[in-house]
Design a protein around this motif. Structure first.
Motif, PDB file in Angstrom:
ATOM      1  N   GLU A 136     -43.267 -21.370  18.737  1.00 17.47           N
ATOM      2  CA  GLU A 136     -42.110 -20.737  19.374  1.00 17.47           C
ATOM      3  C   GLU A 136     -41.085 -20.219  18.362  1.00 17.47           C
ATOM      4  O   GLU A 136     -40.637 -19.077  18.460  1.00 17.47           O
ATOM      5  CB  GLU A 136     -41.432 -21.721  20.325  1.00 17.47           C
ATOM      6  CG  GLU A 136     -40.303 -21.080  21.117  1.00 17.47           C
ATOM      7  CD  GLU A 136     -39.676 -22.041  22.113  1.00 17.47           C
ATOM      8  OE1 GLU A 136     -38.731 -21.638  22.795  1.00 17.47           O
ATOM      9  OE2 GLU A 136     -40.149 -23.197  22.189  1.00 17.47           O
ATOM     10  N   ARG A 137     -40.725 -21.031  17.379  1.00  9.34           N
ATOM     11  CA  ARG A 137     -39.702 -20.605  16.418  1.00  9.34           C
ATOM     12  C   ARG A 137     -40.169 -19.415  15.589  1.00  9.34           C
ATOM     13  O   ARG A 137     -39.392 -18.509  15.288  1.00  9.34           O
ATOM     14  CB  ARG A 137     -39.328 -21.779  15.509  1.00  9.34           C
ATOM     15  CG  ARG A 137     -38.517 -22.860  16.205  1.00  9.34           C
ATOM     16  CD  ARG A 137     -38.102 -23.953  15.237  1.00  9.34           C
ATOM     17  NE  ARG A 137     -37.330 -25.000  15.898  1.00  9.34           N
ATOM     18  CZ  ARG A 137     -36.871 -26.075  15.286  1.00  9.34           C
ATOM     19  NH1 ARG A 137     -37.088 -26.248  13.984  1.00  9.34           N
ATOM     20  NH2 ARG A 137     -36.184 -26.985  15.955  1.00  9.34           N
ATOM     21  N   GLN A 138     -41.435 -19.429  15.204  1.00  9.54           N
ATOM     22  CA  GLN A 138     -41.950 -18.323  14.389  1.00  9.54           C
ATOM     23  C   GLN A 138     -42.007 -17.026  15.184  1.00  9.54           C
ATOM     24  O   GLN A 138     -41.704 -15.956  14.662  1.00  9.54           O
ATOM     25  CB  GLN A 138     -43.337 -18.681  13.844  1.00  9.54           C
ATOM     26  CG  GLN A 138     -43.314 -19.770  12.794  1.00  9.54           C
ATOM     27  CD  GLN A 138     -44.644 -19.907  12.067  1.00  9.54           C
ATOM     28  OE1 GLN A 138     -45.364 -18.926  11.900  1.00  9.54           O
ATOM     29  NE2 GLN A 138     -44.959 -21.112  11.630  1.00  9.54           N
ATOM     30  N   VAL A 139     -42.403 -17.120  16.448  1.00 14.51           N
ATOM     31  CA  VAL A 139     -42.455 -15.924  17.301  1.00 14.51           C
ATOM     32  C   VAL A 139     -41.045 -15.366  17.512  1.00 14.51           C
ATOM     33  O   VAL A 139     -40.817 -14.165  17.404  1.00 14.51           O
ATOM     34  CB  VAL A 139     -43.136 -16.243  18.651  1.00 14.51           C
ATOM     35  CG1 VAL A 139     -43.037 -15.048  19.594  1.00 14.51           C
ATOM     36  CG2 VAL A 139     -44.602 -16.611  18.431  1.00 14.51           C
ATOM     37  N   LEU A 140     -40.093 -16.266  17.798  1.00 16.85           N
ATOM     38  CA  LEU A 140     -38.705 -15.834  17.986  1.00 16.85           C
ATOM     39  C   LEU A 140     -38.148 -15.183  16.726  1.00 16.85           C
ATOM     40  O   LEU A 140     -37.451 -14.164  16.786  1.00 16.85           O
ATOM     41  CB  LEU A 140     -37.827 -17.033  18.370  1.00 16.85           C
ATOM     42  CG  LEU A 140     -37.957 -17.544  19.811  1.00 16.85           C
ATOM     43  CD1 LEU A 140     -37.237 -18.875  19.956  1.00 16.85           C
ATOM     44  CD2 LEU A 140     -37.404 -16.534  20.797  1.00 16.85           C
ATOM     45  N   LYS A 141     -38.467 -15.763  15.574  1.00 11.71           N
ATOM     46  CA  LYS A 141     -37.920 -15.283  14.313  1.00 11.71           C
ATOM     47  C   LYS A 141     -38.593 -14.005  13.829  1.00 11.71           C
ATOM     48  O   LYS A 141     -37.919 -13.077  13.338  1.00 11.71           O
ATOM     49  CB  LYS A 141     -38.065 -16.379  13.251  1.00 11.71           C
ATOM     50  CG  LYS A 141     -37.573 -15.978  11.872  1.00 11.71           C
ATOM     51  CD  LYS A 141     -37.830 -17.088  10.855  1.00 11.71           C
ATOM     52  CE  LYS A 141     -37.428 -16.658   9.444  1.00 11.71           C
ATOM     53  NZ  LYS A 141     -37.721 -17.720   8.443  1.00 11.71           N
ATOM     54  N   ASN A 142     -39.911 -13.924  13.963  1.00 12.97           N
ATOM     55  CA  ASN A 142     -40.669 -12.834  13.340  1.00 12.97           C
ATOM     56  C   ASN A 142     -41.039 -11.680  14.270  1.00 12.97           C
ATOM     57  O   ASN A 142     -41.108 -10.537  13.829  1.00 12.97           O
ATOM     58  CB  ASN A 142     -41.949 -13.393  12.710  1.00 12.97           C
ATOM     59  CG  ASN A 142     -41.673 -14.419  11.634  1.00 12.97           C
ATOM     60  OD1 ASN A 142     -40.724 -14.282  10.870  1.00 12.97           O
ATOM     61  ND2 ASN A 142     -42.485 -15.460  11.566  1.00 12.97           N
ATOM     62  N   ILE A 143     -41.298 -11.982  15.541  1.00 20.28           N
ATOM     63  CA  ILE A 143     -41.792 -10.959  16.466  1.00 20.28           C
ATOM     64  C   ILE A 143     -40.663 -10.340  17.301  1.00 20.28           C
ATOM     65  O   ILE A 143     -40.540  -9.109  17.375  1.00 20.28           O
ATOM     66  CB  ILE A 143     -42.883 -11.531  17.397  1.00 20.28           C
ATOM     67  CG1 ILE A 143     -44.077 -12.040  16.573  1.00 20.28           C
ATOM     68  CG2 ILE A 143     -43.336 -10.473  18.399  1.00 20.28           C
ATOM     69  CD1 ILE A 143     -44.782 -10.984  15.745  1.00 20.28           C
ATOM     70  N   TYR A 144     -39.834 -11.157  17.896  1.00 20.77           N
ATOM     71  CA  TYR A 144     -38.788 -10.623  18.777  1.00 20.77           C
ATOM     72  C   TYR A 144     -37.910  -9.554  18.106  1.00 20.77           C
ATOM     73  O   TYR A 144     -37.611  -8.525  18.738  1.00 20.77           O
ATOM     74  CB  TYR A 144     -37.907 -11.765  19.306  1.00 20.77           C
ATOM     75  CG  TYR A 144     -38.492 -12.517  20.483  1.00 20.77           C
ATOM     76  CD1 TYR A 144     -39.862 -12.724  20.606  1.00 20.77           C
ATOM     77  CD2 TYR A 144     -37.666 -13.025  21.482  1.00 20.77           C
ATOM     78  CE1 TYR A 144     -40.390 -13.422  21.671  1.00 20.77           C
ATOM     79  CE2 TYR A 144     -38.193 -13.725  22.564  1.00 20.77           C
ATOM     80  CZ  TYR A 144     -39.558 -13.913  22.657  1.00 20.77           C
ATOM     81  OH  TYR A 144     -40.085 -14.597  23.722  1.00 20.77           O
ATOM     82  N   PRO A 145     -37.484  -9.749  16.852  1.00 22.35           N
ATOM     83  CA  PRO A 145     -36.620  -8.727  16.230  1.00 22.35           C
ATOM     84  C   PRO A 145     -37.303  -7.374  16.034  1.00 22.35           C
ATOM     85  O   PRO A 145     -36.618  -6.372  15.808  1.00 22.35           O
ATOM     86  CB  PRO A 145     -36.264  -9.345  14.873  1.00 22.35           C
ATOM     87  CG  PRO A 145     -36.430 -10.812  15.066  1.00 22.35           C
ATOM     88  CD  PRO A 145     -37.580 -10.947  15.995  1.00 22.35           C
TER      89      PRO A 145
END
Length: 569
Positions: free
Chosen positions: A160-169
């Protein structure tokens, strides 16, 4: 149901018993808060009534049946009708059995292989498991979840944290998008829609019936993408969600097409048949041709019907006899070019509608059936397998290696599936896995898999270019040195189902309103209940062995009823 064994982990044990699979399904439904669906799902997905309880052998022996297609639907229908003594002829235009079940072997010992049809079987697919049990086939775990994403030139593990940090932006999400995406259910919006339905309404997602409830009719007007639009997501958010939940290929299809998969947990615990999926249709073939009669152990050989399989025979026409009491089948031996006409009491068509369109049926079938054949879409699918000397995806530290599961990408590959044969479980839940095998061993990588609209990107490319592109994309996604894959590549195989003669596609995917308009009429018999239908286009589980096998059994039972009614009074 088999004896329970409490000492065994019920998640991803090899060759799970009936009891194991029941417990897995029960546990997963409980986790989703809809345990009330358990019995309905089991009933909907189980085999129909035993054909021997419908028609006695003395009547069945009077039936002469034609089956068009030697895929799993046709083989299952023949397997069942043989039990009541019918005389059966299967017409198959190609030179092989199995239809859309196709296993390609890379080595002469058949240790390394790739399946180009369905690659896994969910625990809820009770009819498929019925035949797996009937033929004593071995199964092994298949991890179906997303392990890694490579989107907009950024790679990240599914945490979850990696997706939020790397993909969402990387996506221009609105404030409203970000607020809604904090609720995990919006990522898999199907659960929100399922919660709005009663148990009886949810059954209709699978059921094929003449009339549906108002809620199902309303849902069938929506595409999967439209379902997200209804909740106010922006186009950017919808695009991102399609990749995050691995359903981008279904976005233009009916919402119900995806809802029914979620209803029966098709994306959860899955298994594959050891040695390749082709083992199942081969087992059916050996049974109906009496090379192996163990599956008929409780039936005397003299009571079994005869099955004649005519490979390389294309059916060109289906007609009524003058008295409309029988069905005439015009077929051509594709090698000798000899044309023949035979009469049968009943016929089952299991072939895809694109193939049925080319058969002369216009004066034999109803206008409603002809419209369904014309309108129901049969979507494409493509796969590329790489046979490599070592498993680079399993190398590296615990947080870096990938053991089973898949990568989803916005590159033309769309998805990459990693073999699950090196999996071991670290805890009793069966949900934490570790490596049990040597990454230096050779392995088979499903380097590209796409279906429906996403298959377009890779379907019309020359094989040589496709393999070069596949290697280029894999090296990019996994940050491998240029030329590394060429140095470990032993072999490859690619297949596009639209190129396969007499199939010309892979799976039915309903468009909005197709279920309401065509699902019932597609399955209805024609020609005064002489012609019946089975296979993917008329099944309630598109693109699956479950759908093919269950529809074949249902068609066989329907013919058994006709025979019994004709001779038992």
């Amino acid at each position: 149901m088999e004896d329970k064994n409490n000492s065994r982990n019920i998640y991803y044990i090899n060759s799970p018993s009936d009891y194991d699979r029941y417990n897995i399904l029960e546990k997963e439904l409980k986790k989703e808060g809809r345990l009330e669906d358990l019995n309905n799902i089991i009933n909907l997905m189980s085999p129909p009534k035993d054909i021997r309880n419908i028609c006695q052998n003395k009547y069945g022996k009077k039936g002469k049946i034609a089956i068009i297609g030697a895929g799993e639907a046709g083989l299952a229908a023949a397997f069942e009708l043989k039990k009541i003594g019918c005389d059966i002829t299967i017409f198959e235009a190609s030179k092989r059995i199995g239809g859309r079940v196709y296993t390609y072997y890379f080595d002469r010992l058949n240790n390394y292989y790739g399946d180009f049809g369905e690659i896994s079987i969910p625990v809820s697919h009770y009819t498929a498991w019925h035949y797996i049990n009937t033929f004593n086939l071995k199964t092994k775990a298949f991890i179906n979840s997303s392990q890694y994403y490579y989107l907009r030139n950024v790679g990240t593990y599914n945490k979850e944290r990696q997706v939020l940090k790397n993909i969402y932006p990387k996506y221009n999400l609105t404030k409203a998008d970000k607020i809604k995406l904090k609720d995990e259910e919006y990522i898999n919006i199907c659960n929100k829609y399922l919660k709005k339905l009663t148990s009886e309404e949810k059954k209709e997602l699978i059921d094929i019936k003449k009339n549906y409830s108002k809620k199902i009719i309303a849902l069938d007007k929506l595409s999967y993408k439209k379902a997200y639009e209804e909740y106010g997501f922006s186009e950017e958010a919808i695009n991102m969600i399609g990749y995050i939940n691995g359903s981008k290929e279904f976005f233009n299809e009916s919402l119900i097409e995806v809802l029914q998969k979620q209803y029966t947990l098709d994306f959860n615990t899955n298994y594959t048949i050891e040695g390749g999926m082709i083992k199942l249709p081969l087992a059916l073939y050996e049974a109906i041709t009496e090379k192996d009669l163990k599956a008929y152990k409780d039936i005397k050989k003299k009571d079994l019907g005869n099955v004649n399989i005519k490979l390389g025979n294309s059916v060109e026409g289906i007609y009524n006899t003058n008295d409309k009491d029988k069905v005439m089948v015009k077929h051509v031996d594709l090698e000798s070019k000899i044309e023949s006409i035979e009469e049968f009491d009943y016929l089952i068509s299991t072939i895809p509608f694109p193939n049925l369109k080319r058969i002369d049926i216009s004066d034999s079938f109803s206008n409603e059936k002809l419209r369904a054949i014309e309108e129901i879409s049969f979507k494409n699918s493509q796969k590329v397998y790489l046979y490599v000397k070592e498993r680079f995806w399993e190398m590296g530290g615990k947080s870096k290696r990938i053991i089973g599961g898949k990568t989803i990408t916005d590159l033309p590959l769309y998805s990459i599936y990693y073999p699950s044969d090196h999996i071991e479980y670290e805890d009793k839940s069966g949900e934490v896995i570790k490596l049990n095998g040597n990454p230096k061993e050779s392995g088979i990588l499903l380097a590209s898999y796409s279906t429906g609209d996403k298959a377009k990107d890779f379907s019309f490319i020359d094989d040589e270019i496709k393999i070069k592109d596949t290697i280029k994309y894999i090296e990019k996604i996994h940050n491998l040195p240029k030329g590394y894959l060429d140095s470990i590549l032993l072999d490859y195989k690619s297949l596009v189902w639209s190129d396969i003669q007499y199939i010309w596609g892979f799976s039915t995917l309903f468009k909005p309103e197709d279920k309401i308009l065509y699902s019932y009429i597609s399955r209805c018999p024609e020609m005064n209940n002489k012609v019946f239908f089975a296979g993917d286009n008329v099944s309630n589980k598109h693109g699956t062995q479950q759908g093919a096998l269950q529809s074949g059994m249902i068609a066989a039972n329907d013919i058994a009823k006709e025979i019994a009614n004709k001779y038992s009074f």
